[in-house]
Motif scaffolding. Structure first.
Motif, mmCIF file in Angstrom:
data_model
loop_
_atom_site.group_PDB
_atom_site.id
_atom_site.type_symbol
_atom_site.label_atom_id
_atom_site.label_comp_id
_atom_site.label_asym_id
_atom_site.label_seq_id
_atom_site.Cartn_x
_atom_site.Cartn_y
_atom_site.Cartn_z
ATOM 1 N N SER A 8 0.851 -1.192 0.000
ATOM 2 C CA SER A 8 0.000 0.000 0.000
ATOM 3 C C SER A 8 0.884 1.238 0.000
ATOM 4 N N ALA A 9 0.748 2.037 -1.041
ATOM 5 C CA ALA A 9 1.468 3.311 -1.113
ATOM 6 C C ALA A 9 0.419 4.422 -1.101
ATOM 7 N N TYR A 10 0.425 5.184 -0.047
ATOM 8 C CA TYR A 10 -0.543 6.261 0.108
ATOM 9 C C TYR A 10 -0.056 7.479 -0.681
ATOM 10 N N ARG A 11 -0.897 8.001 -1.542
ATOM 11 C CA ARG A 11 -0.542 9.169 -2.340
ATOM 12 C C ARG A 11 -0.903 10.464 -1.608
ATOM 13 N N LYS A 12 -2.045 10.419 -0.914
ATOM 14 C CA LYS A 12 -2.524 11.615 -0.217
ATOM 15 C C LYS A 12 -3.463 11.168 0.894
ATOM 16 N N ILE A 13 -3.288 11.733 2.075
ATOM 17 C CA ILE A 13 -4.174 11.439 3.197
ATOM 18 C C ILE A 13 -5.016 12.684 3.461
ATOM 19 N N ASN A 14 -6.316 12.563 3.245
ATOM 20 C CA ASN A 14 -7.239 13.681 3.402
ATOM 21 C C ASN A 14 -7.834 13.768 4.807
ATOM 22 N N LYS A 15 -8.021 12.615 5.440
ATOM 23 C CA LYS A 15 -8.675 12.552 6.749
ATOM 24 C C LYS A 15 -7.863 11.627 7.656
ATOM 25 N N PRO A 16 -6.842 12.169 8.311
ATOM 26 C CA PRO A 16 -5.950 11.336 9.131
ATOM 27 C C PRO A 16 -6.658 10.538 10.224
ATOM 28 N N ASP A 17 -7.668 11.103 10.859
ATOM 29 C CA ASP A 17 -8.371 10.385 11.926
ATOM 30 C C ASP A 17 -9.094 9.150 11.378
ATOM 31 N N GLN A 18 -9.669 9.296 10.204
ATOM 32 C CA GLN A 18 -10.370 8.185 9.572
ATOM 33 C C GLN A 18 -9.367 7.104 9.158
ATOM 34 N N VAL A 19 -8.208 7.496 8.654
ATOM 35 C CA VAL A 19 -7.161 6.542 8.295
ATOM 36 C C VAL A 19 -6.690 5.806 9.549
ATOM 37 N N ALA A 20 -6.569 6.506 10.657
ATOM 38 C CA ALA A 20 -6.149 5.878 11.914
ATOM 39 C C ALA A 20 -7.172 4.835 12.377
ATOM 40 N N GLU A 21 -8.447 5.139 12.245
ATOM 41 C CA GLU A 21 -9.491 4.184 12.621
ATOM 42 C C GLU A 21 -9.449 2.957 11.705
ATOM 43 N N TYR A 22 -9.294 3.188 10.398
ATOM 44 C CA TYR A 22 -9.130 2.085 9.448
ATOM 45 C C TYR A 22 -7.948 1.210 9.864
ATOM 46 N N SER A 23 -6.839 1.848 10.204
ATOM 47 C CA SER A 23 -5.618 1.119 10.554
ATOM 48 C C SER A 23 -5.846 0.188 11.743
ATOM 49 N N LYS A 24 -6.585 0.638 12.738
ATOM 50 C CA LYS A 24 -6.887 -0.211 13.899
ATOM 51 C C LYS A 24 -7.658 -1.455 13.475
ATOM 52 N N LEU A 25 -8.697 -1.255 12.672
ATOM 53 C CA LEU A 25 -9.515 -2.381 12.226
ATOM 54 C C LEU A 25 -8.732 -3.297 11.279
ATOM 55 N N ALA A 26 -7.979 -2.701 10.367
ATOM 56 C CA ALA A 26 -7.209 -3.481 9.397
ATOM 57 C C ALA A 26 -6.140 -4.315 10.090
ATOM 58 N N THR A 27 -5.499 -3.758 11.112
ATOM 59 C CA THR A 27 -4.454 -4.486 11.837
ATOM 60 C C THR A 27 -5.001 -5.780 12.432
ATOM 61 N N GLY A 72 -12.184 -10.933 3.204
ATOM 62 C CA GLY A 72 -12.879 -11.282 4.440
ATOM 63 C C GLY A 72 -13.710 -10.136 4.998
ATOM 64 N N ASP A 73 -14.692 -10.500 5.797
ATOM 65 C CA ASP A 73 -15.618 -9.513 6.357
ATOM 66 C C ASP A 73 -14.913 -8.436 7.177
ATOM 67 N N LYS A 74 -13.940 -8.824 7.990
ATOM 68 C CA LYS A 74 -13.283 -7.839 8.863
ATOM 69 C C LYS A 74 -12.494 -6.814 8.058
ATOM 70 N N TYR A 75 -11.771 -7.259 7.039
ATOM 71 C CA TYR A 75 -11.009 -6.283 6.260
ATOM 72 C C TYR A 75 -11.941 -5.438 5.396
ATOM 73 N N GLN A 76 -12.996 -6.019 4.883
ATOM 74 C CA GLN A 76 -13.959 -5.242 4.096
ATOM 75 C C GLN A 76 -14.622 -4.166 4.960
ATOM 76 N N GLU A 77 -14.866 -4.470 6.233
ATOM 77 C CA GLU A 77 -15.397 -3.447 7.146
ATOM 78 C C GLU A 77 -14.379 -2.334 7.336
ATOM 79 N N ALA A 78 -13.101 -2.694 7.479
ATOM 80 C CA ALA A 78 -12.046 -1.681 7.602
ATOM 81 C C ALA A 78 -12.030 -0.782 6.371
ATOM 82 N N LEU A 79 -12.195 -1.363 5.187
ATOM 83 C CA LEU A 79 -12.223 -0.554 3.957
ATOM 84 C C LEU A 79 -13.420 0.393 3.933
ATOM 85 N N ARG A 80 -14.557 -0.062 4.446
ATOM 86 C CA ARG A 80 -15.733 0.823 4.511
ATOM 87 C C ARG A 80 -15.433 2.024 5.409
ATOM 88 N N VAL A 81 -14.745 1.783 6.520
ATOM 89 C CA VAL A 81 -14.364 2.875 7.416
ATOM 90 C C VAL A 81 -13.377 3.808 6.707
#
Length: 97
Positions: A8-27, A72-81
């Motif tokens: 995963s190469a991030y080009r631009k982060i628009n909403k850091p808090d949302q990315v942080a929440e995704y990261s918790k779920l994705a981990t 999987g369901d858990k990672y797909q939920e992380a993507l929705r976040v």
């Protein structure tokens, strides 16, 4: 059997808090799926069209495992976040045997 990698190469982060929440779920989803983080952070160097932004490298024991975790369901939920919180280039790459 060849290992597989999420890149995963991030080009631009628009909403850091949302990315942080995704990261918790994705981990959690990645760990439960057998994935192991190998690298995570801002690129030390970027070349060509590269952007010195967050890059993540996850290793799986097989391509099947990598794809099953992604679908999987858990990672797909992380993507929705994650939603529109960033622009990123995400790839699944099979390693060499």
């Amino acid at each position: 059997m060849a290992k597989a990698y999420w890149v995963s190469a991030y080009r631009k982060i628009n909403k850091p808090d949302q990315v942080a929440e995704y990261s918790k779920l994705a981990t959690v989803a990645i760990k439960e799926g057998g994935g192991r983080p190998l690298a995570r952070g801002v690129a030390s160097m970027a070349h060509g069209a590269g952007i010195a932004e967050r890059t993540v490298l996850i290793e799986f024991d097989s391509l099947d495992q990598a794809l099953a975790t992604f679908n999987g369901d858990k990672y797909q939920e992380a993507l929705r976040v994650l939603g529109d919180a960033c622009e990123r280039d995400f790839r699944v790459v099979e390693g060499l045997e």
